[in-house]
Motif scaffolding. Structure first.
Motif, PDB file in Angstrom:
ATOM      1  N   ILE A 325       0.837  -1.199   0.000  1.00 47.28           N
ATOM      2  CA  ILE A 325       0.000   0.000   0.000  1.00 47.28           C
ATOM      3  C   ILE A 325       0.870   1.248   0.000  1.00 47.28           C
ATOM      4  O   ILE A 325       0.520   2.267  -0.605  1.00 47.28           O
ATOM      5  N   GLU A 326       2.027   1.177   0.640  1.00 44.82           N
ATOM      6  CA  GLU A 326       2.943   2.324   0.652  1.00 44.82           C
ATOM      7  C   GLU A 326       3.423   2.658  -0.757  1.00 44.82           C
ATOM      8  O   GLU A 326       3.522   3.834  -1.131  1.00 44.82           O
ATOM      9  N   ALA A 349      -7.217  -0.365   8.873  1.00 43.85           N
ATOM     10  CA  ALA A 349      -5.903   0.272   9.002  1.00 43.85           C
ATOM     11  C   ALA A 349      -5.412   0.768   7.646  1.00 43.85           C
ATOM     12  O   ALA A 349      -4.883   1.887   7.535  1.00 43.85           O
ATOM     13  N   ASN A 350      -5.589  -0.053   6.614  1.00 44.29           N
ATOM     14  CA  ASN A 350      -5.128   0.348   5.286  1.00 44.29           C
ATOM     15  C   ASN A 350      -5.952   1.494   4.703  1.00 44.29           C
ATOM     16  O   ASN A 350      -5.414   2.405   4.066  1.00 44.29           O
ATOM     17  N   THR A 351      -7.258   1.449   4.906  1.00 44.26           N
ATOM     18  CA  THR A 351      -8.087   2.528   4.354  1.00 44.26           C
ATOM     19  C   THR A 351      -7.792   3.854   5.042  1.00 44.26           C
ATOM     20  O   THR A 351      -7.763   4.905   4.393  1.00 44.26           O
ATOM     21  N   ARG A 352      -7.562   3.825   6.356  1.00 50.60           N
ATOM     22  CA  ARG A 352      -7.261   5.070   7.075  1.00 50.60           C
ATOM     23  C   ARG A 352      -5.876   5.593   6.687  1.00 50.60           C
ATOM     24  O   ARG A 352      -5.677   6.800   6.582  1.00 50.60           O
ATOM     25  N   LEU A 353      -4.936   4.699   6.458  1.00 48.86           N
ATOM     26  CA  LEU A 353      -3.612   5.116   6.001  1.00 48.86           C
ATOM     27  C   LEU A 353      -3.722   5.766   4.621  1.00 48.86           C
ATOM     28  O   LEU A 353      -3.112   6.819   4.366  1.00 48.86           O
ATOM     29  N   PHE A 354      -4.493   5.169   3.752  1.00 50.62           N
ATOM     30  CA  PHE A 354      -4.682   5.686   2.393  1.00 50.62           C
ATOM     31  C   PHE A 354      -5.294   7.081   2.438  1.00 50.62           C
ATOM     32  O   PHE A 354      -4.816   8.015   1.781  1.00 50.62           O
TER      33      PHE A 354
END
Length: 415
Positions: A325-326, A349-354
């Protein structure tokens, strides 16, 4: 165009509008809505001239789709206009207020910008959208459309001005259309250099138009962006959802700025997802795939450097496989136009990071980028999608055409 004469007339009209209340402006806009409905035959006839000429000039069908007006689209224009009428008038809204220790009463209130210019391409519905938002917010507007839509725009402006002239208190001089001649852009230069005459300019169109305005304007500009939008399919994605969203975001209307131009796929799901995507597209989209993606696709062409960050505005799409994702976020931030981006993932976690790390005016989770639109956001019409960070960002509704001033009341205070 005599920019001094035109801007002077618009300035006078904006001063008249600044004194009107919401009822006055709504009555005028309601008359315009009725007039557009009554005159739809003449508007469609003028539009047919533009469409036929566009086909003779070899413009693509996706571009012609942006130009086309029919009864359904005129219904949409009128509906958007009525949405603007229903909105609260922002002029005079008190943002904040306080009393100083020496007794001064200070209020910050919304006021119109004054005279607004919009330079836009192809889409004649923008003529009504821009006018209605400007009029409701107390601004006069100068419209500079493209030569390809000039007949459509001319007829629409005629209908608007006649409707305003027939309403008590209507201000027909609050809208002016620049007479456009093909291959002559001297009028654009006049607008961009109208210091002290035009308060702000908004470009709405392709990359070339926007860059010309931003790079050459001596007046303030609210930058709208071309739409290099991405969809990232995460390792934790619901792949059936990803296929549906990709289809909508790419195919529903590929010629618009909120359609996706690139799909990023996590390597963990690439082998499963890409054949599903190809089946979903059913040969309707030409796929430009990188080395990792192309081995999972039956019909695709190798992507080149020109494909990365390209705005196709057509039935074409870039496909790229990423390892994390990074990497997806880094790629998007270096290739996008700060418009609209989306992630498909079941990982919170991934959606909030995005959403935290992607630099764009609109960042979606598990939804199509096609929702980046003033109407979909509840603004009725829109002036465009601002991709800059100052004054306005994202779909621009009625409040974007206002600024604020401080009103201070005292009773003889001196400093």
């Amino acid at each position: 165009m005599d920019i001094k004469k035109t801007s002077s007339s618009l300035r006078s009209a904006s001063q008249k509008l600044a004194l009107q209340n919401a009822c006055d402006k709504n009555a005028a806009l309601s008359a315009v809505a009725l007039a557009l409905d009554k005159n739809r035959a003449s508007i469609i006839a003028a539009n047919e001239i533009d469409v036929n000429q566009a086909r003779k000039n070899g413009l693509s069908e996706s571009i012609i789709d942006r130009l086309l007006l029919d009864n359904k689209r005129i219904d949409g224009i009128i509906s958007s206009l009525r949405d603007v009428i229903a909105q609260t008038d922002p002029v005079g809204e008190e943002i904040t207020g306080w009393k100083t220790p020496n007794g001064l009463n200070i209020r910050q209130v919304r006021v119109p910008l004054g005279v607004v210019a919009i330079i836009y391409e192809n889409r004649p519905n923008v003529t009504v959208d821009a006018f209605s938002l400007a009029y409701k917010s107390g601004n006069a507007i100068l419209l500079r459309g493209s030569s390809s839509s000039y007949n459509s725009n001319k007829e629409i402006v005629r209908v608007i001005r006649e409707a305003l002239a027939g309403v008590e208190g209507g201000v027909p001089d609050a809208i002016e259309l620049v007479e456009v001649h093909e291959h002559d852009h001297s009028d654009v230069d006049q607008i961009l250099n109208a210091v002290g005459m035009i308060d702000v300019c908004l470009p709405r169109g392709g990359k070339k138009l926007i860059q010309n305005v931003v790079q050459n304007a001596r007046i303030p500009v609210i930058e709208t962006g071309s739409g290099v939008c991405h969809l990232y399919v995460d390792s934790e994605a619901n792949l059936e959802m990803a296929c549906r969203v990709a289809e909508n975001a790419k195919i529903q209307r590929p010629s618009v700025c909120n359609a996706i131009e690139c799909i990023l796929v996590h390597s963990k799901v690439a082998a499963q997802f890409l054949p599903m995507l190809e089946k979903q597209f059913a040969g309707r989209v030409k796929l430009h795939a990188d080395e990792k993606a192309i081995k999972h696709l039956k019909e695709a062409v190798p992507a080149t450097e020109e494909d990365y960050g390209n705005e196709y505005l057509d039935y074409e799409c870039c496909i790229k496989v990423v390892e994390s994702i990074e990497e997806a976020i880094s790629y998007i931030n270096s290739h996008n136009t700060k418009h609209s981006e989306s992630i498909i993932s079941e990982s919170r976690a991934n959606t909030r990071l995005f959403q935290a790390m992607v630099d764009a005016s609109c960042v979606y989770v598990n939804a199509s980028t096609r929702f980046t639109d003033g109407g979909e956001f509840g603004f009725g019409a829109e002036l465009g999608i601002s991709t800059q960070k100052l004054h306005a960002r994202g779909p621009m509704g009625i409040k974007v055409l206002t600024t604020t001033k401080y009103l201070i009341d005292g009773d003889g205070q001196i400093r």
